[in-house]
Design a protein around this motif. Structure first.
Motif, PDB file in Angstrom:
ATOM      1  N   SER A  36      31.471  42.131 -19.055  1.00 41.64           N
ATOM      2  CA  SER A  36      31.318  40.696 -18.779  1.00 41.64           C
ATOM      3  C   SER A  36      30.418  40.521 -17.565  1.00 41.64           C
ATOM      4  CB  SER A  36      32.680  40.054 -18.514  1.00 41.64           C
ATOM      5  OG  SER A  36      33.234  40.579 -17.326  1.00 41.64           O
ATOM      6  N   SER A  37      29.717  39.399 -17.512  1.00 39.05           N
ATOM      7  CA  SER A  37      28.864  39.173 -16.348  1.00 39.05           C
ATOM      8  C   SER A  37      28.751  37.684 -16.055  1.00 39.05           C
ATOM      9  CB  SER A  37      27.478  39.779 -16.550  1.00 39.05           C
ATOM     10  OG  SER A  37      26.762  39.116 -17.551  1.00 39.05           O
ATOM     11  N   THR A  38      28.640  37.403 -14.771  1.00 34.47           N
ATOM     12  CA  THR A  38      28.362  36.057 -14.303  1.00 34.47           C
ATOM     13  C   THR A  38      27.290  36.152 -13.227  1.00 34.47           C
ATOM     14  OG1 THR A  38      30.069  36.107 -12.592  1.00 34.47           O
ATOM     15  CG2 THR A  38      30.709  35.186 -14.722  1.00 34.47           C
ATOM     16  N   VAL A  39      26.588  35.060 -13.036  1.00 35.23           N
ATOM     17  CA  VAL A  39      25.618  34.982 -11.951  1.00 35.23           C
ATOM     18  C   VAL A  39      25.825  33.643 -11.258  1.00 35.23           C
ATOM     19  CG1 VAL A  39      23.772  34.089 -13.431  1.00 35.23           C
ATOM     20  CG2 VAL A  39      23.188  35.157 -11.260  1.00 35.23           C
ATOM     21  N   GLU A  40      25.865  33.702  -9.948  1.00 33.40           N
ATOM     22  CA  GLU A  40      25.946  32.490  -9.146  1.00 33.40           C
ATOM     23  C   GLU A  40      24.623  32.327  -8.416  1.00 33.40           C
ATOM     24  OE1 GLU A  40      28.578  30.441  -5.591  1.00 33.40           O
ATOM     25  OE2 GLU A  40      29.229  32.339  -6.454  1.00 33.40           O
ATOM     26  N   LEU A  41      23.994  31.190  -8.621  1.00 34.80           N
ATOM     27  CA  LEU A  41      22.711  30.912  -7.985  1.00 34.80           C
ATOM     28  C   LEU A  41      22.889  29.834  -6.937  1.00 34.80           C
ATOM     29  CD1 LEU A  41      20.524  30.749 -11.209  1.00 34.80           C
ATOM     30  CD2 LEU A  41      20.451  32.536  -9.488  1.00 34.80           C
ATOM     31  N   VAL A  42      22.300  30.077  -5.766  1.00 32.94           N
ATOM     32  CA  VAL A  42      22.289  29.092  -4.699  1.00 32.94           C
ATOM     33  C   VAL A  42      20.832  28.893  -4.317  1.00 32.94           C
ATOM     34  CG1 VAL A  42      23.055  28.507  -2.379  1.00 32.94           C
ATOM     35  CG2 VAL A  42      24.557  29.833  -3.886  1.00 32.94           C
ATOM     36  N   GLN A  43      20.348  27.673  -4.518  1.00 34.23           N
ATOM     37  CA  GLN A  43      18.966  27.342  -4.188  1.00 34.23           C
ATOM     38  C   GLN A  43      18.963  26.420  -2.983  1.00 34.23           C
ATOM     39  OE1 GLN A  43      16.799  25.315  -7.280  1.00 34.23           O
ATOM     40  NE2 GLN A  43      14.929  25.210  -6.071  1.00 34.23           N
ATOM     41  N   ASN A  44      18.193  26.802  -1.971  1.00 37.49           N
ATOM     42  CA  ASN A  44      18.032  25.988  -0.773  1.00 37.49           C
ATOM     43  C   ASN A  44      16.533  25.858  -0.533  1.00 37.49           C
ATOM     44  OD1 ASN A  44      18.234  24.616   1.616  1.00 37.49           O
ATOM     45  ND2 ASN A  44      19.143  26.308   2.764  1.00 37.49           N
ATOM     46  N   GLY A  45      15.936  24.820  -1.096  1.00 38.14           N
ATOM     47  CA  GLY A  45      14.484  24.667  -1.014  1.00 38.14           C
ATOM     48  C   GLY A  45      13.814  25.783  -1.792  1.00 38.14           C
ATOM     49  N   GLU A  46      13.027  26.607  -1.103  1.00 36.89           N
ATOM     50  CA  GLU A  46      12.328  27.720  -1.755  1.00 36.89           C
ATOM     51  C   GLU A  46      13.065  29.041  -1.621  1.00 36.89           C
ATOM     52  OE1 GLU A  46       8.192  27.775  -0.646  1.00 36.89           O
ATOM     53  OE2 GLU A  46       7.819  26.010  -1.873  1.00 36.89           O
ATOM     54  N   SER A  47      14.226  29.022  -1.003  1.00 39.71           N
ATOM     55  CA  SER A  47      15.039  30.229  -0.849  1.00 39.71           C
ATOM     56  C   SER A  47      16.156  30.250  -1.876  1.00 39.71           C
ATOM     57  CB  SER A  47      15.644  30.298   0.560  1.00 39.71           C
ATOM     58  OG  SER A  47      14.620  30.401   1.517  1.00 39.71           O
ATOM     59  N   PHE A  48      16.431  31.435  -2.394  1.00 44.85           N
ATOM     60  CA  PHE A  48      17.458  31.616  -3.418  1.00 44.85           C
ATOM     61  C   PHE A  48      18.381  32.757  -3.034  1.00 44.85           C
ATOM     62  CE2 PHE A  48      14.287  29.368  -5.753  1.00 44.85           C
ATOM     63  CZ  PHE A  48      14.915  28.774  -6.830  1.00 44.85           C
ATOM     64  N   ARG A  49      19.627  32.643  -3.464  1.00 47.00           N
ATOM     65  CA  ARG A  49      20.586  33.742  -3.420  1.00 47.00           C
ATOM     66  C   ARG A  49      21.143  33.858  -4.823  1.00 47.00           C
ATOM     67  NH1 ARG A  49      25.101  32.706   0.256  1.00 47.00           N
ATOM     68  NH2 ARG A  49      23.524  33.124   1.816  1.00 47.00           N
ATOM     69  N   CYS A  50      21.067  35.048  -5.408  1.00 49.53           N
ATOM     70  CA  CYS A  50      21.630  35.322  -6.727  1.00 49.53           C
ATOM     71  C   CYS A  50      22.734  36.347  -6.543  1.00 49.53           C
ATOM     72  CB  CYS A  50      20.567  35.874  -7.680  1.00 49.53           C
ATOM     73  SG  CYS A  50      19.248  34.729  -8.043  1.00 49.53           S
ATOM     74  N   ILE A  51      23.937  35.980  -6.932  1.00 44.98           N
ATOM     75  CA  ILE A  51      25.083  36.881  -6.822  1.00 44.98           C
ATOM     76  C   ILE A  51      25.505  37.222  -8.246  1.00 44.98           C
ATOM     77  CG2 ILE A  51      27.400  37.223  -5.917  1.00 44.98           C
ATOM     78  CD1 ILE A  51      26.700  34.809  -4.001  1.00 44.98           C
ATOM     79  N   TYR A  52      25.300  38.477  -8.617  1.00 49.46           N
ATOM     80  CA  TYR A  52      25.609  38.955  -9.967  1.00 49.46           C
ATOM     81  C   TYR A  52      26.942  39.688  -9.951  1.00 49.46           C
ATOM     82  CZ  TYR A  52      20.665  38.147 -10.916  1.00 49.46           C
ATOM     83  OH  TYR A  52      19.432  37.569 -11.067  1.00 49.46           O
TER      84      TYR A  52
END
Length: 127
Positions: A36-52
């Motif tokens: 199973s997999s999930t991804v959480e994306l956090v976008q702050n303007g042009e910066s991203f955090r992807c937590i897989y």
């Protein structure tokens, strides 16, 4: 921002074919195929955090659009890549012969990973 949210994998096509094309062993393919997999994306303007989240494994990638950044793959390999935004709903990452496209469509994220002739398609639902 448009991409911010958590997405859970619903379906995928050509997973095994892509990993074989990338040279992964049958053992690695079996290990990750049914996970199973999930991804959480956090976008702050042009910066991203992807937590897989792959099973119990968690990988976090931070990057800024238009800047070369270090990414960690689901197998733990580190690679340099460049991310670009096409419109407001399509994120494109070019990395070592691969093109990764994450596109928002309603409450779904459609992710395609292409290596030459082989394309993996993953569909995830916002949760």
């Amino acid at each position: 921002m448009a991409f911010t949210g958590k997405y859970e994998l619903e379906s995928q096509e050509n997973f095994e074919q892509l990993l074989k094309a990338l040279g992964f062993s049958d053992d690695i393919i079996r290990k990750y195929k049914g996970m199973s997999s999930t991804v959480e994306l956090v976008q702050n303007g042009e910066s991203f955090r992807c937590i897989y989240h792959f099973g119990s494994r968690v990988i976090t990638n931070n990057f800024t659009l238009g800047e070369e950044s270090e990414f960690v793959s689901f197998t733990g390999h580190k690679v340099k890549a460049l991310a670009q935004l096409e419109g407001e709903r399509k994120l494109v990452v070019a990395v070592q012969g691969l093109t990764v496209v994450m596109e928002l469509s309603g409450d779904r994220m459609i992710e395609t990973i292409t290596n030459g002739e082989v394309t993996l398609k993953k569909i995830s639902k916002r949760i």
